[in-house]
Design an enzyme around this catalytic site. Structure first.
Site, short mmCIF file in Angstrom:
data_model
loop_
_atom_site.label_atom_id
_atom_site.label_comp_id
_atom_site.label_asym_id
_atom_site.label_seq_id
_atom_site.Cartn_x
_atom_site.Cartn_y
_atom_site.Cartn_z
N HIS A 184 1.51 -1.44 0.05
CA HIS A 184 -0.05 0.14 0.20
C HIS A 184 0.99 1.29 0.19
CE1 HIS A 184 -3.11 -2.39 1.03
NE2 HIS A 184 -2.62 -2.68 2.12
N SER A 308 15.86 14.65 -20.96
CA SER A 308 15.11 15.70 -21.38
C SER A 308 15.99 16.45 -22.46
CB SER A 308 15.00 16.97 -20.22
OG SER A 308 14.33 17.91 -19.70
#
Length: 478
Positions: A184, A308
């Protein structure tokens, strides 16, 4: 401003500009599928089926008194398939422009070539056995079965198996590298990076076994699946035996009971299995992407890549993101193929004809994803130091083994071991603790000496159970 209206139409350029990415930007990764699932491959498969049906009828003397073919003539007919080339494609296109029927074009093409092989006189009678008693679907269903079989067994499966073996190799290399697990999204019982990768390899292997066991079905039983024309034309033949031996001779599994079409259920089953493999692979992509973002893997630099356009420090996980997108496209197509191909109105409708032309695209996007994941995994270096740092920052995960030891002692009647869960919750929930706090807590529990010594020595990095041993379940090959 918008593009100018007056511009050179890209559709007129030569070489042809591809509309889709698979035949353009990504052609290299999916090229092997062209030999199996392109329109040209479909026509070659149809020609193969028509040739083999003619040979089957004459070789088995199914039609009494009909002419037969010599071994050399049979070889010449089969060479039409093995030598199928651009000239054959062009000629078929010309014939189809007249027939406006793709399977009929194959029949006429074969009749022309038969004349070249056996001469005008014999071709007149032998030509009547070309496409004898067949409906188009007798040719199409067996052709698609052969095409999909070839695409899976010769292109997709080898690529998928190689990827799973690559992943299994990584799992073995990282078998004993401890990793803070997250359930979780929260710190949880430690594991090892190798064991986590092995889980994914194991899941993918199970799906490959299902795909490998696919039965590719085919039928040849006429316009409504009753052998009506067959029985009327040659009542003395055992047409079910003729059909079965023919279909099995092609390397397919005979379907004895159909409408005009083979029901395509096997296709739906196969595409569901491939889609499930894709979904597990998608899960691998999201997990590895997350490990990269956490610093557990470093992407290999120095490969000439630009991460990038504005940030020079970045190396983006593009291979896994590209794979995710292509797996989603592949599954969208595989799901619609599986859900629609199993339905046909009464004896048949033509929805399957258009739908099956997308099989190559569906498998193509899956193969492109396989290529990207393989390249992405090859560009990773594990960073054990980053994993160790997170483990050392989360000593509270040892609350689980401590309370488990206390439970076991309480079950044996050892006093003072009551409410272990609650006592550990009070110590650990909502706050970080380090080794000193945990050791102090353990020494104050009144544990027997042996258990206390074991827990004092335990660290997050050593609390990995038998994770390493579990990798023995991985097969040496997928």
């Amino acid at each position: 401003m918008p593009l100018p209206v007056a511009r050179t139409p890209l559709s007129d350029l030569d070489p042809v500009i591809a509309l889709g990415a698979l035949d353009g930007r990504y052609r290299g990764a999916v090229a092997p599928l062209v030999d199996h699932l392109s329109e040209a491959a479909l026509n070659r498969a149809r020609l193969h089926v028509e040739v083999e049906w003619l040979i089957h009828l004459t070789d088995k003397s199914v039609v009494p008194g009909a002419d037969t073919l010599s071994a050399d003539e049979q070889a010449a007919l089969r060479a039409l398939v093995t030598d199928f080339d651009a000239a054959a494609i062009a000629e078929l296109k010309e014939i189809e422009a007249e027939t406006v029927h793709d399977v009929k074009a194959i029949e006429y093409y074969l009749r022309r070539r038969l004349t070249d092989i056996v001469g005008d006189q014999r071709a007149e009678s032998l030509g009547e056995l070309v496409h004898f008693a067949c409906t188009s679907e007798d040719i199409n269903n067996t052709s698609y079965a052969l095409m999909v079989q070839g695409a899976i067994e010769e292109a997709w499966l080898p690529k998928a198996r190689a990827l799973v073996e690559q992943l299994s190799g990584m799992a073995r290399e990282l078998a004993d590298v401890p990793l803070l697990a997250h359930t979780h999204g929260q710190p949880a019982t430690p594991t090892t990076m190798g064991k986590e990768l092995a889980v994914l390899a194991w899941r993918l292997t199970r799906q490959l076994e299902r795909v490998s066991g696919t039965a590719y079905l085919g039928k040849l039983n006429g316009a409504t699946g009753t052998y009506g024309a067959h029985v009327v034309a040659v009542p003395g033949a055992d047409w079910q035996a003729v059909s079965r031996t023919f279909v099995e001779g092609l390397g397919l599994t005979w379907n004895p009971l159909t409408t005009q079409i083979e029901s395509h259920d096997w296709q739906a089953e196969l595409y569901a299995d491939v889609a499930r493999f894709n979904r597990i692979l998608h899960n691998l992509c999201t997990d590895v992407w997350t490990y990269i973002s956490m610093g557990y893997f470093a992407q290999v630099r120095g490969q000439g890549t630009v991460g990038s356009s504005t940030m020079p420090h970045k190396v983006n996980p593009i291979r896994f993101e590209n794979a995710e997108a292509n797996l989603e496209v592949s599954n969208a197509l595989l799901d619609v193929l599986a859900s629609t191909l199993v339905t046909s109105r009464l004896q048949r409708d033509l929805t399957d004809s258009s739908m099956q032309r997308n099989i190559g695209t569906a498998l193509g996007h899956s193969m492109l994803a396989l290529d990207n994941v393989s390249r992405g995994l090859a560009g990773l270096d594990a960073v054990p130091e980053a994993m160790a740092k997170d483990l050392d920052a989360n000593w509270e995960v040892l609350a689980e083994p401590i309370q488990s030891v206390m439970r076991a002692l309480a079950a044996r009647g050892v006093e003072g071991m009551t409410n272990p869960y609650e006592r550990l919750k009070e110590l650990t929930r909502g706050r970080r603790i380090g080794q000193p706090e945990l050791v102090e807590f353990v020494r104050g529990l009144g544990l027997p000496d042996e258990e206390q010594a074991r827990l004092v020595e335990l660290t997050p990095a050593t609390y990995t159970g038998i994770a390493v041993d579990l990798l023995t379940h991985l097969k040496s090959d997928a």
